[in-house]
Design a protein around this motif. Structure first.
Motif, PDB file in Angstrom:
ATOM      1  N   GLU A  86      87.500  25.092  54.797  1.00  0.00           N
ATOM      2  CA  GLU A  86      88.795  24.445  54.547  1.00  0.00           C
ATOM      3  C   GLU A  86      88.605  22.997  54.121  1.00  0.00           C
ATOM      4  OE1 GLU A  86      92.872  24.237  54.255  1.00  0.00           O
ATOM      5  OE2 GLU A  86      91.813  26.042  54.900  1.00  0.00           O
ATOM      6  N   GLY A  87      89.237  22.633  53.009  1.00  0.00           N
ATOM      7  CA  GLY A  87      89.191  21.246  52.563  1.00  0.00           C
ATOM      8  C   GLY A  87      87.976  20.869  51.723  1.00  0.00           C
ATOM      9  N   THR A  88      87.036  21.811  51.516  1.00  0.00           N
ATOM     10  CA  THR A  88      85.848  21.477  50.729  1.00  0.00           C
ATOM     11  C   THR A  88      86.196  21.351  49.251  1.00  0.00           C
ATOM     12  OG1 THR A  88      84.507  22.727  52.277  1.00  0.00           O
ATOM     13  CG2 THR A  88      83.451  22.090  50.236  1.00  0.00           C
ATOM     14  N   TYR A  89      86.821  22.391  48.711  1.00  0.00           N
ATOM     15  CA  TYR A  89      87.273  22.305  47.323  1.00  0.00           C
ATOM     16  C   TYR A  89      88.398  23.293  47.064  1.00  0.00           C
ATOM     17  CZ  TYR A  89      84.599  26.543  46.048  1.00  0.00           C
ATOM     18  OH  TYR A  89      84.120  27.816  45.957  1.00  0.00           O
ATOM     19  N   ASP A  90      89.192  22.983  46.049  1.00  0.00           N
ATOM     20  CA  ASP A  90      90.230  23.881  45.554  1.00  0.00           C
ATOM     21  C   ASP A  90      89.799  24.324  44.165  1.00  0.00           C
ATOM     22  OD1 ASP A  90      92.139  23.595  47.743  1.00  0.00           O
ATOM     23  OD2 ASP A  90      92.411  21.546  47.009  1.00  0.00           O
ATOM     24  N   LEU A  91      90.315  25.462  43.721  1.00  0.00           N
ATOM     25  CA  LEU A  91      89.922  25.996  42.421  1.00  0.00           C
ATOM     26  C   LEU A  91      91.155  26.445  41.647  1.00  0.00           C
ATOM     27  CD1 LEU A  91      86.817  28.069  41.626  1.00  0.00           C
ATOM     28  CD2 LEU A  91      88.993  28.760  40.657  1.00  0.00           C
ATOM     29  N   ILE A  92      91.234  26.014  40.406  1.00  0.00           N
ATOM     30  CA  ILE A  92      92.266  26.475  39.479  1.00  0.00           C
ATOM     31  C   ILE A  92      91.572  27.326  38.419  1.00  0.00           C
ATOM     32  CG2 ILE A  92      93.877  25.793  37.664  1.00  0.00           C
ATOM     33  CD1 ILE A  92      94.380  23.209  39.233  1.00  0.00           C
ATOM     34  N   GLU A  93      92.067  28.543  38.229  1.00  0.00           N
ATOM     35  CA  GLU A  93      91.522  29.412  37.177  1.00  0.00           C
ATOM     36  C   GLU A  93      92.366  29.279  35.915  1.00  0.00           C
ATOM     37  OE1 GLU A  93      90.690  34.127  36.169  1.00  0.00           O
ATOM     38  OE2 GLU A  93      90.925  33.492  38.248  1.00  0.00           O
ATOM     39  N   VAL A  94      91.698  29.082  34.789  1.00  0.00           N
ATOM     40  CA  VAL A  94      92.364  29.071  33.491  1.00  0.00           C
ATOM     41  C   VAL A  94      92.123  30.457  32.889  1.00  0.00           C
ATOM     42  CG1 VAL A  94      92.573  27.936  31.256  1.00  0.00           C
ATOM     43  CG2 VAL A  94      91.927  26.594  33.274  1.00  0.00           C
ATOM     44  N   ALA A  95      93.138  31.279  32.935  1.00  0.00           N
ATOM     45  CA  ALA A  95      93.010  32.691  32.569  1.00  0.00           C
ATOM     46  C   ALA A  95      92.415  32.866  31.177  1.00  0.00           C
ATOM     47  CB  ALA A  95      94.377  33.372  32.640  1.00  0.00           C
ATOM     48  N   ASN A  96      91.438  33.761  31.087  1.00  0.00           N
ATOM     49  CA  ASN A  96      90.804  34.187  29.829  1.00  0.00           C
ATOM     50  C   ASN A  96      89.967  33.108  29.140  1.00  0.00           C
ATOM     51  OD1 ASN A  96      92.160  36.825  29.816  1.00  0.00           O
ATOM     52  ND2 ASN A  96      93.996  35.631  29.413  1.00  0.00           N
ATOM     53  N   ALA A  97      89.880  31.913  29.707  1.00  0.00           N
ATOM     54  CA  ALA A  97      89.182  30.813  29.035  1.00  0.00           C
ATOM     55  C   ALA A  97      87.674  30.884  29.250  1.00  0.00           C
ATOM     56  CB  ALA A  97      89.707  29.470  29.542  1.00  0.00           C
ATOM     57  N   ASP A  98      86.934  30.351  28.263  1.00  0.00           N
ATOM     58  CA  ASP A  98      85.480  30.306  28.361  1.00  0.00           C
ATOM     59  C   ASP A  98      85.034  28.948  28.924  1.00  0.00           C
ATOM     60  OD1 ASP A  98      85.657  28.461  26.260  1.00  0.00           O
ATOM     61  OD2 ASP A  98      84.814  29.816  24.758  1.00  0.00           O
ATOM     62  N   HIS A  99      83.771  28.613  28.755  1.00  0.00           N
ATOM     63  CA  HIS A  99      83.220  27.373  29.320  1.00  0.00           C
ATOM     64  C   HIS A  99      83.854  26.123  28.716  1.00  0.00           C
ATOM     65  CE1 HIS A  99      80.288  25.252  31.715  1.00  0.00           C
ATOM     66  NE2 HIS A  99      79.779  24.632  30.665  1.00  0.00           N
ATOM     67  N   GLY A 100      84.304  26.214  27.472  1.00  0.00           N
ATOM     68  CA  GLY A 100      84.978  25.089  26.814  1.00  0.00           C
ATOM     69  C   GLY A 100      86.493  25.191  26.886  1.00  0.00           C
ATOM     70  N   PHE A 101      86.987  26.107  27.716  1.00  0.00           N
ATOM     71  CA  PHE A 101      88.413  26.387  27.894  1.00  0.00           C
ATOM     72  C   PHE A 101      89.076  26.930  26.633  1.00  0.00           C
ATOM     73  CE2 PHE A 101      87.850  23.142  31.350  1.00  0.00           C
ATOM     74  CZ  PHE A 101      87.970  24.050  32.394  1.00  0.00           C
ATOM     75  N   ALA A 102      88.282  27.498  25.727  1.00  0.00           N
ATOM     76  CA  ALA A 102      88.857  28.189  24.574  1.00  0.00           C
ATOM     77  C   ALA A 102      89.340  29.563  25.041  1.00  0.00           C
ATOM     78  CB  ALA A 102      87.810  28.351  23.478  1.00  0.00           C
ATOM     79  N   VAL A 103      90.493  29.976  24.527  1.00  0.00           N
ATOM     80  CA  VAL A 103      91.013  31.303  24.856  1.00  0.00           C
ATOM     81  C   VAL A 103      91.071  32.147  23.589  1.00  0.00           C
ATOM     82  CG1 VAL A 103      92.336  30.597  26.895  1.00  0.00           C
ATOM     83  CG2 VAL A 103      93.402  30.471  24.656  1.00  0.00           C
ATOM     84  N   PRO A 104      90.669  33.424  23.694  1.00  0.00           N
ATOM     85  CA  PRO A 104      90.716  34.278  22.510  1.00  0.00           C
ATOM     86  C   PRO A 104      92.157  34.571  22.092  1.00  0.00           C
ATOM     87  CG  PRO A 104      90.072  35.561  24.445  1.00  0.00           C
ATOM     88  CD  PRO A 104      90.160  34.132  24.870  1.00  0.00           C
ATOM     89  N   LYS A 105      92.360  34.847  20.825  1.00  0.00           N
ATOM     90  CA  LYS A 105      93.707  35.107  20.312  1.00  0.00           C
ATOM     91  C   LYS A 105      94.351  36.299  20.988  1.00  0.00           C
ATOM     92  CE  LYS A 105      93.295  32.701  16.040  1.00  0.00           C
ATOM     93  NZ  LYS A 105      92.914  32.640  14.697  1.00  0.00           N
ATOM     94  N   ARG A 106      93.555  37.256  21.391  1.00  0.00           N
ATOM     95  CA  ARG A 106      94.089  38.473  22.020  1.00  0.00           C
ATOM     96  C   ARG A 106      94.484  38.254  23.487  1.00  0.00           C
ATOM     97  NH1 ARG A 106      88.704  38.591  22.302  1.00  0.00           N
ATOM     98  NH2 ARG A 106      87.759  39.272  24.243  1.00  0.00           N
ATOM     99  N   ALA A 107      94.290  37.052  24.002  1.00  0.00           N
ATOM    100  CA  ALA A 107      94.467  36.784  25.432  1.00  0.00           C
ATOM    101  C   ALA A 107      95.913  36.842  25.895  1.00  0.00           C
ATOM    102  CB  ALA A 107      93.877  35.421  25.783  1.00  0.00           C
ATOM    103  N   GLY A 108      96.861  36.641  24.981  1.00  0.00           N
ATOM    104  CA  GLY A 108      98.256  36.625  25.387  1.00  0.00           C
ATOM    105  C   GLY A 108      98.733  35.241  25.811  1.00  0.00           C
ATOM    106  N   THR A 109      97.815  34.275  25.839  1.00  0.00           N
ATOM    107  CA  THR A 109      98.190  32.876  26.076  1.00  0.00           C
ATOM    108  C   THR A 109      97.631  32.051  24.924  1.00  0.00           C
ATOM    109  OG1 THR A 109      96.204  32.527  27.415  1.00  0.00           O
ATOM    110  CG2 THR A 109      98.222  33.002  28.611  1.00  0.00           C
ATOM    111  N   THR A 110      98.317  30.991  24.596  1.00  0.00           N
ATOM    112  CA  THR A 110      97.853  30.136  23.506  1.00  0.00           C
ATOM    113  C   THR A 110      96.890  29.081  24.046  1.00  0.00           C
ATOM    114  OG1 THR A 110      99.622  28.506  23.780  1.00  0.00           O
ATOM    115  CG2 THR A 110     100.087  30.407  22.340  1.00  0.00           C
ATOM    116  N   GLN A 111      96.192  28.439  23.139  1.00  0.00           N
ATOM    117  CA  GLN A 111      95.301  27.345  23.523  1.00  0.00           C
ATOM    118  C   GLN A 111      96.101  26.221  24.175  1.00  0.00           C
ATOM    119  OE1 GLN A 111      91.687  27.403  23.047  1.00  0.00           O
ATOM    120  NE2 GLN A 111      92.177  26.004  24.694  1.00  0.00           N
ATOM    121  N   GLU A 112      97.274  25.961  23.642  1.00  0.00           N
ATOM    122  CA  GLU A 112      98.127  24.912  24.199  1.00  0.00           C
ATOM    123  C   GLU A 112      98.551  25.241  25.630  1.00  0.00           C
ATOM    124  OE1 GLU A 112     102.454  23.158  23.145  1.00  0.00           O
ATOM    125  OE2 GLU A 112     101.016  23.171  21.481  1.00  0.00           O
ATOM    126  N   GLN A 113      98.887  26.507  25.892  1.00  0.00           N
ATOM    127  CA  GLN A 113      99.257  26.910  27.253  1.00  0.00           C
ATOM    128  C   GLN A 113      98.081  26.759  28.217  1.00  0.00           C
ATOM    129  OE1 GLN A 113     100.648  30.820  26.086  1.00  0.00           O
ATOM    130  NE2 GLN A 113     102.761  30.301  26.626  1.00  0.00           N
TER     131      GLN A 113
END
Length: 198
Positions: free
Chosen positions: A154-181
């Motif tokens: 508890e309290g060590t770290y929190d994690l936010i997942e960016v759905a479908n994103a890669d290491h550079g936070f790029a998301v594929p077009k088929r992901a259903g979310t835009t790069q801006e989202q």
């Protein structure tokens, strides 16, 4: 160092790039644009090896030394400093946070392990930060997907997942979310976390 000042700053976020890029990374630019409105002055820090025109990042000890070298300029404003970075920069922020007196750590695309080598975990660096830590990780990051991260005390770290994103936070077009989202989810999540730091 490139400053993006808040009008009435209460915190400084110092954030550096990874081994394969610079401060022009999409997530760093998005944070620099969004956080000043939340009272956070953002310093985008170009590592000394990039400033010197080198193509390859040096050993971790050298990266840490470079971060230590710029810290006095960050702390000089008299505000609490969040130590941050993406990828290799996130490792530096975690390794040096307690020693430098960082208020918190923002770890973007933390490289939990080399791609395809989960046995070579760097979880000890993340767990050893010693200050409140937020990890923002792409759902398809080959350096460690969110489900691979260890359960933390508890309290060590929190994690936010960016759905479908890669290491550079790029998301594929088929992901259903835009790069801006995807970028909005990063900036909104970080702004909310920063507000909770007090």
């Amino acid at each position: 160092m490139t400053w993006h000042p808040a009008r009435k700053p209460r915190l400084v976020l110092a954030v550096s790039h990874g081994a394969g890029g610079g401060i022009e990374a999409r997530d760093l630019r998005a944070l620099a644009a969004a956080l000043p409105a939340h009272g956070v002055s953002v310093a985008l820090v170009e590592q000394p090896w990039r400033v010197a025109g080198k193509k390859l990042a040096p050993a971790p000890k050298t990266l840490d030394a470079g971060w230590r070298g710029i810290w006095p300029a960050l702390a000089a404003r008299g505000l609490p400093v969040i130590s941050g970075g993406r990828s290799a920069g996130a490792r530096v922020a975690c390794r040096t946070a307690a020693e430098l007196g960082a208020h918190a750590v923002l770890a973007l695309s933390f490289p939990l392990h080399p791609p395809g080598k989960p046995e070579k975990s760097r979880a000890d660096e993340l767990l050893g930060a010693g200050v409140p830590t937020l990890v923002v990780q792409g759902g398809n990051d080959p350096f460690g997907r969110p489900v691979e991260f260890p359960e933390a005390p508890e309290g060590t770290y929190d994690l936010i997942e960016v759905a479908n994103a890669d290491h550079g936070f790029a998301v594929p077009k088929r992901a259903g979310t835009t790069q801006e989202q995807a970028l909005d989810s990063i900036t909104e999540g970080v702004a909310k976390w920063v507000a909770s730091l007090g």
